[in-house]
Enzyme design. Sequence first.
Site, PDB file in Angstrom:
ATOM      1  N   TRP A 373       0.957  -1.171  -0.102  1.00 46.58           N
ATOM      2  CA  TRP A 373      -0.079   0.088   0.042  1.00 46.58           C
ATOM      3  C   TRP A 373       0.868   1.356  -0.039  1.00 46.58           C
ATOM      4  O   TRP A 373       0.515   2.169  -0.869  1.00 46.58           O
ATOM      5  CB  TRP A 373      -0.936   0.046   1.375  1.00 46.58           C
ATOM      6  CG  TRP A 373      -2.108   1.146   1.442  1.00 46.58           C
ATOM      7  CD1 TRP A 373      -3.113   1.116   0.712  1.00 46.58           C
ATOM      8  CD2 TRP A 373      -1.659   2.034   2.009  1.00 46.58           C
ATOM      9  NE1 TRP A 373      -3.603   2.514   0.935  1.00 46.58           N
ATOM     10  CE2 TRP A 373      -2.823   3.261   1.855  1.00 46.58           C
ATOM     11  CE3 TRP A 373      -0.672   2.722   3.141  1.00 46.58           C
ATOM     12  CZ2 TRP A 373      -2.924   4.182   2.460  1.00 46.58           C
ATOM     13  CZ3 TRP A 373      -0.880   3.961   3.689  1.00 46.58           C
ATOM     14  CH2 TRP A 373      -2.037   4.810   3.629  1.00 46.58           C
ATOM     15  N   HIS A 374       2.019   1.257   0.894  1.00 51.65           N
ATOM     16  CA  HIS A 374       3.062   2.377   0.835  1.00 51.65           C
ATOM     17  C   HIS A 374       3.740   2.624  -0.611  1.00 51.65           C
ATOM     18  O   HIS A 374       3.927   3.852  -0.870  1.00 51.65           O
ATOM     19  CB  HIS A 374       3.845   2.207   1.948  1.00 51.65           C
ATOM     20  CG  HIS A 374       3.113   2.687   3.283  1.00 51.65           C
ATOM     21  ND1 HIS A 374       2.562   1.776   4.115  1.00 51.65           N
ATOM     22  CD2 HIS A 374       3.160   3.753   3.883  1.00 51.65           C
ATOM     23  CE1 HIS A 374       2.409   2.249   5.104  1.00 51.65           C
ATOM     24  NE2 HIS A 374       2.629   3.447   5.117  1.00 51.65           N
ATOM     25  N   GLY A 375       4.003   1.466  -1.243  1.00 52.52           N
ATOM     26  CA  GLY A 375       4.763   1.675  -2.495  1.00 52.52           C
ATOM     27  C   GLY A 375       5.922   0.669  -2.579  1.00 52.52           C
ATOM     28  O   GLY A 375       6.148  -0.323  -1.526  1.00 52.52           O
TER      29      GLY A 375
END
Length: 555
Positions: A373-375
Amino acid sequence: MLPYINLPFQYIASLTGASVDELKLISSFLISYPLAGLLKRIPDAKPYQKDIFIIAVSLFYLVGLFDLWTGIRTIFVSSTGAYLIAKYIEGPYMPWLAFVFVMSHMSVNHVYRQFANAPDKVDITGAQMVLAMKLTGFCWNVEDGRQPHDELAEFQKGRALRTLPSVLDFAAYVLFFPSLFAGPSFDFVDYRRWIETTMFDLPPGSDPKTAPPTRKQRRIPRSGTPAAKKAVAGIVWIFLFLKFSTWYNANLVLGDQFMKYGLLRRIWILEMLGFSTRMKYYGVWYLTEGACILSGMGYKGVDPKTGKARWNRLQNVNPWGIESAQNTRAYLENWNMNTNNWLRNYVYLRVTPKGKKPGFRASLATFTTSAFWHGFYPGYYLSFVLAAFLQTIAKNFRRHVRPFFLTPDGQRPTWYKIYYDILSYLLTQTAFCFTTAPFVLLGLGPSLLVWSRVYFYAVFGAAASVAFFTSPAKRWLIRKLAARSRVLAQQRSLPKDVDEHPLMGLPSDLGKELDDAVRDFKDERDGGRVRSAGVGVPNEQGIRARAAVKDKVVR
């Protein structure tokens, strides 16, 4: 993009040193306040007008302010895909199919942003991260609405959607402009209750006189004062960030001047680098929460003690809780609260079969989801892995060391517990300023360089702590605690494990999770052997054989 709209931002950027896109983003947060005030004044009896107003404002932000035509396409693809999956696919795998679709689509944009390497430019990935939480939660709510009411947990009952919303309501939910770019996220049932104004109903049996004051015929209580407080606090945090970031930034810790300072000062600079970065998030989340409060969305009923309206439904951060945290759990649970809730309610608990406690698989799925989700910057993963160890270490200290600073019954602090509190505060803050540095630097090379410049102190400290708690010293501590009290003090001082869900996807006890993984593997392996050996064996005997194997493994 509207003609000449960049001119005032270019002028301010030349004075402040901030980028044009950053200034436009902050402006969109501030513009949302008067627009939220107008939204609240649209008649409650005409919810469709509120929907249209929300959609129109968000389209202005996306293409009139930022020229994000591709952003509109991204939002359309993700939201339309999730809505169609929820509508036409039935069965237990529907939410997971939507989850994979939404997360995969977001991952593509994460990769694109990483290769573009333009951190000063506002793209759609921030809004898409918020959207991913909304859409995956929405599909789970639809699936819950298809289940018998008695089979749902209390959380599911309150958010289950028995009927799909209209396309207009769904689009307005997706494009809710006060939280479009940076959150906070919320479930569709909250939007429905807000737009239908049932959110503002008093509990059954309440005295109507206890209802918070409203204006004219509106049902939404007055929210100008709490919204203004959030706005002022957010602006202060943003100005502090702009000032502190000129003193403490990535260039400083990566430059030659950094190595001319002593070790303690370098650690202090790391602490201030993390603090100045957090101030940006404090400011952004305060501003967006304030706009949500002004619209009425932040309403959370009436405080029974004070009789005043509570406006913390969408609270996303508690700066004091973070800056004064004495352990990793207190640090993480006050940061990005809505993301923590999403990970818990729509990942951690959803991968756990009914009737079972969450184990290694739930923690692994939550950790992986949080990371994706963060990358995909390497710095994120350095921070996540080290933070997972810190979480386990902190839990061991709280369970096996902290009770020595309490009375033998574990109920009251001793006079010398203040020393434990001070030391745990210093260790928590210095460990996290080291751990979160890669989150700021992003790249693998810069992150390892900065860590090496402070001699990897948190890594070595974590390794020493893990070694200590896996050595006979742990059993020695347990014996000492047992000698202090007939009841193990650590059981009284630690909350039950069932409540210690992963925060930001990090396992609360890494050692326990690995033990669970080994046990699960043995269960499946031995269960497979029983099934293989059970060919031609009557069902009842096969069941007894499997039960015997499981009982043996557990013992």
